[in-house]
Design a protein around this motif. Structure first.
Motif, short mmCIF file in Angstrom:
data_model
loop_
_atom_site.label_atom_id
_atom_site.label_comp_id
_atom_site.label_asym_id
_atom_site.label_seq_id
_atom_site.Cartn_x
_atom_site.Cartn_y
_atom_site.Cartn_z
N LEU A 186 39.58 55.79 36.26
CA LEU A 186 39.99 54.39 36.37
C LEU A 186 40.62 54.11 37.73
O LEU A 186 40.44 53.04 38.30
CB LEU A 186 41.00 54.05 35.25
N PRO A 228 37.88 51.01 40.48
CA PRO A 228 37.96 49.68 41.09
C PRO A 228 37.99 49.72 42.62
O PRO A 228 37.51 48.81 43.28
CB PRO A 228 39.26 49.12 40.52
N SER A 271 34.76 49.33 44.17
CA SER A 271 34.19 47.98 44.05
C SER A 271 34.81 47.00 45.04
O SER A 271 34.37 45.86 45.15
CB SER A 271 34.40 47.44 42.64
N LEU A 283 45.28 43.90 41.40
CA LEU A 283 43.93 43.39 41.11
C LEU A 283 43.99 42.00 40.48
O LEU A 283 43.21 41.11 40.84
CB LEU A 283 43.20 44.35 40.16
N PHE A 298 31.72 52.63 38.71
CA PHE A 298 32.38 51.32 38.82
C PHE A 298 31.71 50.41 39.84
O PHE A 298 31.86 49.18 39.73
CB PHE A 298 33.86 51.49 39.17
N GLY A 340 31.14 46.76 38.84
CA GLY A 340 31.81 45.66 39.54
C GLY A 340 30.81 44.57 39.90
O GLY A 340 31.08 43.38 39.76
N LEU A 355 38.74 44.12 35.90
CA LEU A 355 39.10 45.41 36.49
C LEU A 355 40.60 45.67 36.30
O LEU A 355 41.02 46.80 36.01
CB LEU A 355 38.73 45.45 37.97
N SER A 357 41.28 46.84 32.86
CA SER A 357 40.95 48.25 32.63
C SER A 357 42.11 49.16 33.05
O SER A 357 42.33 50.21 32.46
CB SER A 357 39.66 48.63 33.37
#
Lengths: 416, 136
Positions: free
Chosen positions: A28, A32, A35, A96, A159, A163, A179, A182
């Motif tokens: 995790l 992101p 992305s 994010l 990801f 994304g 995102l 998550s």
């Protein structure tokens, strides 16, 4: 040797569950980030920013990730991985989630830069490695670091298209919120980690090394030649990875390779990185860690030299991407393993954090020098050869590393 | 609640390659589900016309795909890096629906799947440009 010996207690928190949750957090945390580049276009278009604004936000993120590493590591050593991972995950999620609402460049620096950068320092694999070393017996530590690193690599690989799919399906603002959502899972997953005293699966003490205080531990480490050599070598890893990630696509397209193949080259690196990281974790538990690192850096140098000497073609691009992917994050299991071997696990988070900071400084220079030298010379040749020279430098500096406990740890063990 | 994980017991899941394989399988399963959901939502409605990316089953030949686009009342514009995805144009409303009737799986305004990588320290600044197949 000074040790903490927690009493074995039956619990639902089995080592396997902790490893699974640690791997999911690693995935995790890395996901992101891979992305981020996808949001440059929509954010810049919506806000009327140049690419320099996003680039500076990313630079802030990366340097804070590295600079925050030793502090997050120290907090892990003091309070255990769970609160640090949870805090990091929440900061990451906040960064994010707030990115879509950033209307000025300063707000973007604070969200994408500061919040995500600090979040990464608390929720990435450096902290998970520190947690695993206190959970598993020495013979399983390298494997666990390998699987955590491979999970992070898998996060990068999975990801990026996710994304893109989120952006296409829900719009870029909602994609960022998804995102962020998550990352909310991180505190929950982190709750399974043991406290600062740790516990090996067999119930034997997991925290090793004298309790001498953070400042003394860091001073002692930097007075130990082998640790300094290890940190210097990790700088090279960061330099090469960041240079290739940033400058390989434009280098290939300038050489006549299609942008599609250039993009697939990066994806191939990501895919082979999963295999390489896992394999490195297994190997680091079976063979000499310093020789493994020597072989890694030497192979990087030779592969890069062959790649730039041969005429560029689809075959050489794919072969180079595969080889570099296998070697990509394969440095992490032996490097972290050597830190634990030299100083024990008590200050593992802090000392690995300093090594990772060196890695990030190397990464910053790899990106920056790649651009500067390209502008001055009109080609990437100088930086490619600099990368080869640095690979040989790293091979040489790893060779004399003493693969045994540092004198301070050995003395404490003898006293105990 | 204890602060420490339980020591290994005969009933505890073993740590090793089996755990790694199971974890990988689980992750891929969840990922595939999320991707499917997002792609389903990103697909154009049946009434749409204009320029779009028509996605056929993997393995569909160029001749079959082109024939399907023509039968749907449109025209193929160009192929993409995915052999089974084509940029197609149809000026009559309902082009997407007719494409699907001719065998296309879905149509997108932009194909949101492509390769990219963010390293420990860097993200390619042109990731968005290189990652997705776009119409323009």
């Amino acid at each position: 040797m000074t040790t903490a010996t927690p009493a074995p207690a039956p619990s639902w928190r089995t080592p396997a569950l902790v490893v699974i949750c640690g791997c999911l957090i690693s995935m995790l945390a890395f996901g992101p980030r891979s992305s981020m580049g996808l949001f440059i276009g929509p954010l810049s278009e919506t806000r009327g920013w140049g690419r320099d604004v996003f680039a500076l936000a990313m630079a802030i993120q990366n340097i804070l990730w590295g600079a925050g590493g030793p502090f997050a590591g120290a907090l892990t050593d003091r309070y255990g991985p769970a609160p640090v991972l949870a805090g990091g995950g929440l900061l990451y999620a906040a960064g994010l989630a707030l990115m879509p609402y950033a209307t000025t460049s300063v707000e973007l620096y604070l969200t994408a830069g500061v919040l995500i950068g600090l979040g990464l320092s608390g929720a990435s694999f450096g902290i998970i490695i520190a947690g695993f070393t206190r959970l598993l017996p020495p013979e399983q530590r390298s494997w666990s670091v390998g699987i955590a690193t491979a999970a992070g690599s898998m996060g990068q690989f999975l990801f990026a298209p996710m994304g893109q799919a989120f952006i296409a399906g829900f719009g870029w603002q909602t994609a960022l919120l998804l995102l962020a959502a998550s990352m909310i899972a991180v505190p929950l997953l982190a709750s399974v980690f043991p406290g600062p005293k740790g516990m090996t699966a067999s119930g034997t003490p997991a925290v090793t090394g004298a309790n001498i205080g953070y400042v003394a531990a860091v001073r002692q480490a930097f007075q130990h030649r082998s640790y300094v050599l290890l940190v210097a070598g990790f700088f090279v890893c960061g330099f090469q990875l960041a240079f290739i990630t940033t400058h390989l696509p434009p280098y290939l397209t300038a050489a006549g390779i299609s942008p599609t193949l250039a993009a697939w080259a990066l994806a191939l690196i990501g895919l082979f990185n999963v295999i390489g990281s896992y394999a490195s974790g297994i190997l680091a538990g079976k063979v000499s860690k310093r020789y493994l690192l020597c072989a890694n850096y030497f192979s990087r140098g030779i592969a890069t030299a062959i790649f730039i000497l041969l005429p560029i073609s689809s075959v050489t691009v794919i072969a180079y991407a595969a080889v570099m992917g296998l070697l990509w994050l394969s440095t992490v299991p032996p490097t972290s393993g050597l830190v634990a071997l030299m100083f024990g696990t008590r200050y593992m988070g802090t000392l690995y954090g300093f090594a990772f900071f060196s890695h990030q400084v190397g990464g910053f220079l790899g990106v920056w020098l790649g651009g500067v030298l390209y502008e001055r010379t009109g080609s990437y040749d100088v930086v490619w050869w600099l990368g080869v020279a640095l690979a040989m430098f790293a091979t040489i500096v790893h060779w004399p590393i003493a693969e045994k406990p540092a004198p301070s740890l050995a003395a404490a063990e003898a006293k105990a | 609640m204890s602060d420490s994980p339980a020591p290994s017991s005969p009933s505890a899941p073993p740590i090793g390659h089996g755990l790694a394989a199971a974890l990988l399988g689980g992750i891929l399963l969840v990922w595939a589900g999320l991707m499917g959901l997002s792609l389903q939502r990103a697909a154009l409605p049946d009434a749409t016309d204009g320029m779009m990316l028509a996605v056929f089953s993997p393995g569909t030949s160029d001749a079959e795909a082109m024939a399907a686009m023509v039968r749907a009342g449109g025209e193929p514009v160009r192929s993409t890096w995915l052999g089974f995805a084509w940029v197609a144009r149809g000026v009559e409303p309902g082009f997407v629906g007719r494409l699907k009737a001719e065998g296309a799986l879905a149509a997108f305004g932009e194909l949101p799947v492509g390769p990219t990588l963010g390293g420990c320290t860097a993200t390619p600044v042109d990731a968005a440009k290189i990652a997705a197949t776009r119409l323009q």
